[in-house]
Motif scaffolding. Structure first.
Motif, PDB file in Angstrom:
ATOM      1  N   SER B  36      -3.789  -0.376  37.310  1.00 47.37           N
ATOM      2  CA  SER B  36      -4.460  -0.539  38.607  1.00 47.37           C
ATOM      3  C   SER B  36      -3.999   0.557  39.564  1.00 47.37           C
ATOM      4  O   SER B  36      -4.797   1.105  40.332  1.00 47.37           O
ATOM      5  N   GLN B  37      -2.713   0.891  39.514  1.00 42.57           N
ATOM      6  CA  GLN B  37      -2.186   1.903  40.432  1.00 42.57           C
ATOM      7  C   GLN B  37      -2.711   3.295  40.089  1.00 42.57           C
ATOM      8  O   GLN B  37      -2.979   4.100  40.980  1.00 42.57           O
ATOM      9  N   ILE B  38      -2.884   3.578  38.801  1.00 42.05           N
ATOM     10  CA  ILE B  38      -3.499   4.853  38.403  1.00 42.05           C
ATOM     11  C   ILE B  38      -4.941   4.902  38.920  1.00 42.05           C
ATOM     12  O   ILE B  38      -5.396   5.926  39.461  1.00 42.05           O
ATOM     13  N   LEU B  39      -5.646   3.782  38.775  1.00 40.82           N
ATOM     14  CA  LEU B  39      -7.042   3.746  39.228  1.00 40.82           C
ATOM     15  C   LEU B  39      -7.124   3.942  40.742  1.00 40.82           C
ATOM     16  O   LEU B  39      -7.999   4.655  41.240  1.00 40.82           O
ATOM     17  N   PHE B  40      -6.204   3.332  41.509  1.00 38.05           N
ATOM     18  CA  PHE B  40      -6.216   3.526  42.966  1.00 38.05           C
ATOM     19  C   PHE B  40      -5.910   4.981  43.330  1.00 38.05           C
ATOM     20  O   PHE B  40      -6.499   5.524  44.268  1.00 38.05           O
ATOM     21  N   ALA B  41      -4.992   5.604  42.578  1.00 39.36           N
ATOM     22  CA  ALA B  41      -4.704   7.022  42.831  1.00 39.36           C
ATOM     23  C   ALA B  41      -5.965   7.855  42.572  1.00 39.36           C
ATOM     24  O   ALA B  41      -6.284   8.783  43.324  1.00 39.36           O
ATOM     25  N   LEU B  42      -6.698   7.489  41.529  1.00 35.53           N
ATOM     26  CA  LEU B  42      -7.951   8.177  41.207  1.00 35.53           C
ATOM     27  C   LEU B  42      -9.003   7.927  42.304  1.00 35.53           C
ATOM     28  O   LEU B  42      -9.750   8.833  42.697  1.00 35.53           O
ATOM     29  N   VAL B  43      -9.027   6.698  42.812  1.00 29.20           N
ATOM     30  CA  VAL B  43      -9.955   6.336  43.899  1.00 29.20           C
ATOM     31  C   VAL B  43      -9.703   7.221  45.119  1.00 29.20           C
ATOM     32  O   VAL B  43     -10.627   7.835  45.666  1.00 29.20           O
ATOM     33  N   PHE B  44      -8.453   7.295  45.542  1.00 27.99           N
ATOM     34  CA  PHE B  44      -8.139   8.071  46.753  1.00 27.99           C
ATOM     35  C   PHE B  44      -8.388   9.560  46.535  1.00 27.99           C
ATOM     36  O   PHE B  44      -8.868  10.254  47.427  1.00 27.99           O
ATOM     37  N   THR B  45      -8.054  10.036  45.350  1.00 28.84           N
ATOM     38  CA  THR B  45      -8.226  11.459  45.068  1.00 28.84           C
ATOM     39  C   THR B  45      -9.704  11.857  45.129  1.00 28.84           C
ATOM     40  O   THR B  45     -10.067  12.855  45.744  1.00 28.84           O
ATOM     41  N   THR B  46     -10.551  11.056  44.485  1.00 30.15           N
ATOM     42  CA  THR B  46     -11.971  11.413  44.453  1.00 30.15           C
ATOM     43  C   THR B  46     -12.658  11.160  45.798  1.00 30.15           C
ATOM     44  O   THR B  46     -13.616  11.824  46.136  1.00 30.15           O
ATOM     45  N   ARG B  47     -12.146  10.206  46.586  1.00 24.45           N
ATOM     46  CA  ARG B  47     -12.800   9.915  47.855  1.00 24.45           C
ATOM     47  C   ARG B  47     -12.402  10.889  48.957  1.00 24.45           C
ATOM     48  O   ARG B  47     -13.199  11.201  49.834  1.00 24.45           O
ATOM     49  N   TYR B  48     -11.157  11.334  48.909  1.00 23.15           N
ATOM     50  CA  TYR B  48     -10.651  12.106  50.045  1.00 23.15           C
ATOM     51  C   TYR B  48     -10.627  13.610  49.795  1.00 23.15           C
ATOM     52  O   TYR B  48      -9.912  14.354  50.470  1.00 23.15           O
ATOM     53  N   LEU B  49     -11.422  14.077  48.832  1.00 21.20           N
ATOM     54  CA  LEU B  49     -11.542  15.517  48.625  1.00 21.20           C
ATOM     55  C   LEU B  49     -12.103  16.202  49.864  1.00 21.20           C
ATOM     56  O   LEU B  49     -11.919  17.400  50.063  1.00 21.20           O
ATOM     57  N   ASP B  50     -12.779  15.427  50.716  1.00 23.15           N
ATOM     58  CA  ASP B  50     -13.332  16.015  51.941  1.00 23.15           C
ATOM     59  C   ASP B  50     -12.234  16.441  52.921  1.00 23.15           C
ATOM     60  O   ASP B  50     -12.517  17.094  53.918  1.00 23.15           O
ATOM     61  N   LEU B  51     -10.981  16.074  52.611  1.00 22.87           N
ATOM     62  CA  LEU B  51      -9.861  16.590  53.409  1.00 22.87           C
ATOM     63  C   LEU B  51      -9.875  18.118  53.377  1.00 22.87           C
ATOM     64  O   LEU B  51      -9.467  18.781  54.330  1.00 22.87           O
ATOM     65  N   LEU B  52     -10.361  18.662  52.258  1.00 24.53           N
ATOM     66  CA  LEU B  52     -10.356  20.110  52.069  1.00 24.53           C
ATOM     67  C   LEU B  52     -11.566  20.782  52.718  1.00 24.53           C
ATOM     68  O   LEU B  52     -11.564  21.987  52.946  1.00 24.53           O
ATOM     69  N   THR B  53     -12.602  19.990  52.991  1.00 27.79           N
ATOM     70  CA  THR B  53     -13.837  20.609  53.473  1.00 27.79           C
ATOM     71  C   THR B  53     -14.169  20.300  54.929  1.00 27.79           C
ATOM     72  O   THR B  53     -14.885  21.057  55.565  1.00 27.79           O
ATOM     73  N   SER B  54     -13.688  19.147  55.455  1.00 29.36           N
ATOM     74  CA  SER B  54     -14.054  18.829  56.839  1.00 29.36           C
ATOM     75  C   SER B  54     -12.942  18.058  57.544  1.00 29.36           C
ATOM     76  O   SER B  54     -12.228  17.270  56.928  1.00 29.36           O
ATOM     77  N   PHE B  55     -12.821  18.317  58.828  1.00 32.24           N
ATOM     78  CA  PHE B  55     -11.845  17.600  59.655  1.00 32.24           C
ATOM     79  C   PHE B  55     -12.585  16.603  60.532  1.00 32.24           C
ATOM     80  O   PHE B  55     -13.531  16.969  61.233  1.00 32.24           O
ATOM     81  N   ILE B  56     -12.178  15.324  60.475  1.00 33.41           N
ATOM     82  CA  ILE B  56     -12.866  14.297  61.256  1.00 33.41           C
ATOM     83  C   ILE B  56     -12.033  13.888  62.461  1.00 33.41           C
ATOM     84  O   ILE B  56     -12.499  13.933  63.579  1.00 33.41           O
ATOM     85  N   SER B  57     -10.788  13.494  62.234  1.00 34.19           N
ATOM     86  CA  SER B  57      -9.888  13.167  63.333  1.00 34.19           C
ATOM     87  C   SER B  57      -8.463  13.162  62.801  1.00 34.19           C
ATOM     88  O   SER B  57      -8.250  13.105  61.583  1.00 34.19           O
ATOM     89  N   LEU B  58      -7.508  13.196  63.720  1.00 37.54           N
ATOM     90  CA  LEU B  58      -6.104  13.181  63.317  1.00 37.54           C
ATOM     91  C   LEU B  58      -5.794  11.867  62.599  1.00 37.54           C
ATOM     92  O   LEU B  58      -5.095  11.837  61.582  1.00 37.54           O
TER      93      LEU B  58
END
Lengths: 10, 207
Positions: B36-58
């Protein structure tokens, strides 16, 4: 917007 | 941002920190599903790739970085640092049974057939079922420690609060995202059985 994703949500 | 969204995020944060601290303080990951923890790490990694492309807020950036960092730290503790305490025999749920169908669904049902959008959709679908290896493990061993049940409670509560956030946003902003809403409902429903046990038994669960 009716079905755009919101990247502000976590 | 509304009160449901904020308390949802904080509940999510609480769950992640509770699990990390539990493993760190007890020097053990007994009863915790590494899958489950590996899957959650995969969830966050694939969802938050936009950290590299756009800034929304601090706030947005900070929370995303914390979630990703904690997810990988948890996986590290389970599979490296406290590997000896990891109960792999009881953590027998097959991750590919979740990842493959979810990947297929993300390609078929999404808002936009683009790389980042499909990964975002994949993460939303995968998150909704990522807890299944953990629930499966509890059903196999027939018990869960008190602190593990607190972790699951806050993790389940988070998505339930997001459901209220989406109702709020629909009424006050006319905003809705069907993919997130349906996946969020599935996710919350998976916790209902657990919520019942948590409330009625309060302490550690034994089936």
């Amino acid at each position: 917007s009716d079905s755009q994703t919101d990247k502000d949500e976590l | 941002m509304n009160i449901f969204r904020l308390t949802g995020d904080l509940s999510h944060l609480a769950a992640i920190i509770i699990l990390l601290l539990k493993i760190w303080k007890t020097r053990s990951c007994a009863g915790i599903s590494g899958k489950s923890q590996i899957l959650f790490a995969l969830v966050f990694t694939t969802r938050y790739l936009d950290l590299l492309t756009s800034f929304i807020s601090l706030y947005n950036t900070t929370m995303k970085v914390i979630y990703i960092g904690c997810a990988y730290a948890t996986v590290y503790l389970i599979y490296m640092k406290f590997k000896a305490t990891y109960d792999g025999n009881h953590d027998s749920f097959r991750m590919e049974f979740l990842v493959v169908p979810v990947g297929g669904l993300a390609c078929l049902v999404n808002h936009d057939f683009s790389f980042l959008e499909i990964l975002w959709t994949f993460s939303i679908y995968l998150e909704s079922v990522a807890i299944l290896p953990q629930l499966f493990m509890i059903s196999k061993t027939g018990e869960a420690e008190t602190i593990t049940t607190h972790y699951l409670f806050f993790l389940g509560l988070y998505r339930a609060l997001y459901l209220f956030n989406w109702i709020w946003r629909f009424y006050f902003e006319g905003f809705f995202d069907m993919i997130a809403i349906v996946a969020g409902m599935v996710q919350t429903i998976l916790y209902c059985d657990f919520f019942y046990l948590y409330v009625t038994k309060g302490q550690g669960i034994s089936l």
